[in-house]
Design an enzyme around this catalytic site. Structure first.
Site, mmCIF file in Angstrom:
data_model
loop_
_atom_site.group_PDB
_atom_site.id
_atom_site.type_symbol
_atom_site.label_atom_id
_atom_site.label_comp_id
_atom_site.label_asym_id
_atom_site.label_seq_id
_atom_site.Cartn_x
_atom_site.Cartn_y
_atom_site.Cartn_z
ATOM 1 N N GLU A 36 74.734 48.402 40.587
ATOM 2 C CA GLU A 36 74.277 47.054 40.938
ATOM 3 C C GLU A 36 73.136 46.620 40.023
ATOM 4 O O GLU A 36 72.114 47.309 39.936
ATOM 5 C CB GLU A 36 73.825 47.050 42.406
ATOM 6 N N LYS A 73 67.919 52.035 46.334
ATOM 7 C CA LYS A 73 67.120 51.039 45.619
ATOM 8 C C LYS A 73 66.372 51.756 44.508
ATOM 9 O O LYS A 73 65.562 52.654 44.756
ATOM 10 C CB LYS A 73 66.136 50.379 46.594
ATOM 11 N N ASP A 103 70.601 50.426 42.514
ATOM 12 C CA ASP A 103 70.255 49.035 42.174
ATOM 13 C C ASP A 103 68.813 48.966 41.669
ATOM 14 O O ASP A 103 67.874 48.885 42.462
ATOM 15 C CB ASP A 103 70.423 48.164 43.428
ATOM 16 N N LYS A 114 73.512 53.263 49.226
ATOM 17 C CA LYS A 114 72.948 52.520 48.091
ATOM 18 C C LYS A 114 71.494 52.935 47.955
ATOM 19 O O LYS A 114 70.749 52.912 48.939
ATOM 20 C CB LYS A 114 73.040 51.014 48.370
ATOM 21 N N ASN A 136 73.393 40.722 42.941
ATOM 22 C CA ASN A 136 72.869 39.620 43.731
ATOM 23 C C ASN A 136 71.901 38.807 42.867
ATOM 24 O O ASN A 136 71.165 37.966 43.369
ATOM 25 C CB ASN A 136 72.127 40.114 44.975
ATOM 26 N N ARG A 177 56.335 36.926 50.916
ATOM 27 C CA ARG A 177 56.327 38.346 50.549
ATOM 28 C C ARG A 177 55.576 38.583 49.232
ATOM 29 O O ARG A 177 55.766 37.863 48.264
ATOM 30 C CB ARG A 177 57.789 38.767 50.425
ATOM 31 N N HIS A 210 74.613 40.888 49.892
ATOM 32 C CA HIS A 210 73.239 41.305 49.571
ATOM 33 C C HIS A 210 72.368 41.181 50.818
ATOM 34 O O HIS A 210 72.689 40.424 51.737
ATOM 35 C CB HIS A 210 72.716 40.380 48.467
ATOM 36 N N ASN A 228 68.091 41.353 52.525
ATOM 37 C CA ASN A 228 66.636 41.532 52.522
ATOM 38 C C ASN A 228 66.269 41.939 53.941
ATOM 39 O O ASN A 228 67.115 41.863 54.816
ATOM 40 C CB ASN A 228 65.951 40.203 52.164
ATOM 41 N N ASN A 249 67.520 46.483 40.155
ATOM 42 C CA ASN A 249 67.175 45.061 40.020
ATOM 43 C C ASN A 249 66.966 44.643 38.571
ATOM 44 O O ASN A 249 65.973 43.979 38.225
ATOM 45 C CB ASN A 249 65.940 44.710 40.871
ATOM 46 N N ASP A 271 75.555 36.897 49.782
ATOM 47 C CA ASP A 271 74.729 36.828 50.983
ATOM 48 C C ASP A 271 74.858 35.446 51.638
ATOM 49 O O ASP A 271 74.622 34.430 50.983
ATOM 50 C CB ASP A 271 73.279 37.069 50.527
#
Ligand code: GKR
Ligand code: MG
Length: 449
Positions: free
Chosen positions: A263, A210, A238, A208, A292, A425, A342, A344, A240, A316
C-alpha cells in the site's frame, strides 16, 4: 405521509487512542470525529460519523438550513443541494477560516465529500429504518453479502511513559489484546505478538502493518516475521509513500508470496506523479498495489486506471460518500480491480457505515481496513459491534445502519472533546516527546532522524 427532517445535530466528539506511530509522528491520546444525528417528524433517528476537526464541524453546521425541513423522500436532492452549497463555500472560503489544509499524508483533509457523507449517511439510515431494510439494501444494486471481512491493522506503538499526555492504560484486562494495545511495540516480535492478540479477540485472517516508522529494511523484517507466523494470511505494509520508488523496489522485489500487496510504497518524485511511480513499482516488483493517497476521487481514478497504477483502490466512504464508494466497488468489479476501504480512528457508527458499504460491494473484496480494534469498547451505540472470524455481519433482515445511538455515551464523548480542547489531529506533538524538535518529513521514516 413522507416524514420531514425536523432536527439536524452536529456533535464533535473525542475518544481515546494509543500512541500509534506513523510517518507523520505519533497519535495523541485523543482522536476526534463529527457525529451527525437527524430526527424526523415521526421521531425516527438517523446517524452518521465523519472525520473530526472544526472545519468539518462548521461546514456540516452550514448545511443545517438545507436539511431541516426537507422531506426524507427528497434525500438525494437534499444531498445535492448541500453539495452545491459546499462547493460555493470552497470557492469563497465561507464557513471556515482555513482553506483546505492538507494532512501530513498529503490527502485533502476537508473535502466536500467528507461533509456530504455526514449528511448522506443519516438520511440513508432514516430511509432504511422507514423501509425496514439495512442501509446496504439501498446502496449500489443492493446487498450482495452478509459477512464483511476486515483486517487487523497493526501499528508500532510508542512508549506513552515517555510523555506526560493522558493516554489510556490499564483500561481493559479482559484479554491479551486489551493489554497489548496500550504497550510499546517497536520490534518485529512485538508486532507478531500484537497480531496474535488481535487475531485471538477478533478472528482476523489478514494483517496490515503501518510502516513509515523505522528504516524500510527493519519493517520488512516484521512483514517476514508475520508471514512466518501466519503463512495463510494476506499481509501488507503501508509506509504512506515514505519510500522512494528505487527503495520500494529494492525492499519489495523479492517479496512475492510474502507480501500479498503493497500500500502506497512511494509517491510523486520530481517530474513523475504518484500514479506513475506506483505503476512502475507494480511492473518492477510484480506486486499488486493499494492506495488511499493517489486515487481518492474520480479524476485521480481515471488517471490511475489509464496508467494501471492501482490494483486495490481503498475507497473509504468518508471521502467517497456511501453511494460513491459502492460505485467504486462496481467499477472495480467490472475492471478486474479489487475493492478495499481505507480507515482512520473511528467509532462504531463509521464501522457500521463501512460494513454496510462492504455488504453492497459486488465482486472480490480485500479485507477492509479499520482502526476500530484500537477503540474497541468505546462504542456510541447501545450495543458493542461483534466481530466473528474477522467479519462483521450485516443481516439481510436488519434495519438501518444497525447502530442505535446511546445519548449518554454521545454526550460523554462530546464532553471529552470539549474538556480537552481537541482540535485537528497533530501527530508531530506526540512525536516530539520521543525525538525533541521532531518535524515531519514525507520522505523519512518517523524514527529515522
Ligand atoms: O492512523 O496513523 C494512521 C494512519 O496512517 C492513517 O492516518 C492513514 O490515513 O490509515 C491510513 C492509511 O492507510 O494511510
Ligand atoms: Mg494507507
Amino acid at each position: 405521509m413522507v416524514p420531514t427532517i425536523e432536527r439536524m445535530e452536529v456533535i464533535p466528539v473525542a475518544g481515546y487512542d494509543s500512541m500509534l506511530l506513523n510517518l507523520a509522528g505519533a497519535h495523541g491520546p485523543f482522536f476526534t470525529r463529527n457525529i451527525v444525528v437527524l430526527t424526523d417528524g415521526e421521531g425516527y433517528v438517523g446517524v452518521g460519523e465523519v472525520p473530526g476537526g472544526e472545519i468539518i464541524t462548521k461546514r456540516l453546521e452550514s448545511c443545517i438550513p438545507v436539511v431541516e425541513g426537507s422531506k426524507l423522500g427528497q434525500y438525494k436532492n437534499t444531498v445535492l443541494a448541500c453539495q452545491h452549497l459546499l462547493e460555493e463555500q470552497m470557492k469563497t472560503g465561507a464557513a471556515t477560516s482555513v482553506s483546505d489544509p492538507k494532512t501530513a499524508h498529503g490527502q485533502i483533509f476537508s473535502k466536500v465529500t467528507n461533509v456530504l457523507t455526514g449528511v448522506e449517511t443519516p438520511l440513508l439510515d432514516l430511509l432504511a429504518k422507514h423501509m425496514e431494510v439495512p442501509v446496504a439494501a439501498l446502496l449500489g444494486d443492493g446487498q450482495v453479502r452478509e459477512d464483511v471481512r476486515f483486517l487487523a491493522y497493526l501499528f508500532y506503538v510508542g512508549d506513552r511513559k515517555k510523555t506526560d499526555l493522558p493516554y489510556l492504560h490499564d483500561d481493559d484486562a479482559s484479554d491479551e489484546w486489551g493489554r497489548v494495545r496500550r504497550e510499546p511495540a517497536l520490534t518485529p516480535e512485538a508486532i507478531v505478538h500484537q497480531a496474535e492478540a488481535a487475531q485471538e479477540r477478533f478472528g482476523f485472517h489478514d494483517f496490515k502493518l503501518k510502516g513509515g516508522v523505522f528504516a524500510g529494511a527493519e519493517e520488512i523484517k516484521a512483514v517476514r516475521a508475520l508471514k512466518e507466523r501466519f503463512p495463510e494470511a494476506r499481509i501488507t505494509i503501508d509506509p504512506n509513500a515514505g519510500w522512494s520508488l528505487a527503495e520500494s523496489v529494492e525492499l519489495c522485489r523479492d517479496l512475492t508470496g510474502i507480501l500479498t500487496y503493497c500500500e502506497d510504497p512511494c509517491g510523486a518524485e520530481g517530474r513523475f506523479s504518484s500514479r506513475e511511480t506506483m505503476a512502475e513499482f507494480r511492473r518492477l516488483t510484480g506486486l499488486p498495489t493499494a492506495t488511499n493517497m493517489c486515487d481518492t476521487d474520480w479524476r485521480e481514478m481515471k488517471n490511475a486506471i489509464r496508467l494501471d497504477s492501482v490494483s486495490i483502490p481503498l475507497a473509504d466512504p468518508h471521502f467517497w460518500t456511501m453511494q460513491g464508494c459502492v460505485r467504486v466497488a462496481q467499477l472495480c468489479d467490472a475492471f478486474d480491480l479489487t475493492w478495499g476501504v481505507h480507515s482512520n480512528n473511528h467509532f462504531d457508527i463509521s464501522l457500521a457505515m463501512v460494513a454496510n458499504a462492504g455488504a453492497a460491494a459486488p465482486g472480490r473484496l480485500n479485507a477492509l481496513d479499520t482502526h476500530y480494534i484500537w477503540q474497541d469498547g468505546q462504542h456510541l451505540g447501545k450495543e458493542a459491534p461483534k466481530f466473528h472470524d474477522g467479519c462483521l455481519t450485516v443481516p439481510r433482515d436488519g434495519v438501518g445502519l444497525g447502530v442505535e445511538i446511546d445519548r449518554a455515551k454521545l454526550e460523554a464523548a462530546h464532553k471529552l472533546y470539549a474538556d480537552n480542547n481537541c482540535g485537528t489531529r497533530d501527530d508531530a506533538a506526540g512525536m516530539q516527546y520521543l525525538i525533541p524538535g521532531w518535524t515531519y518529513d514525507p520522505h523519512r521514516p518517523a524514527m529515522v532522524r
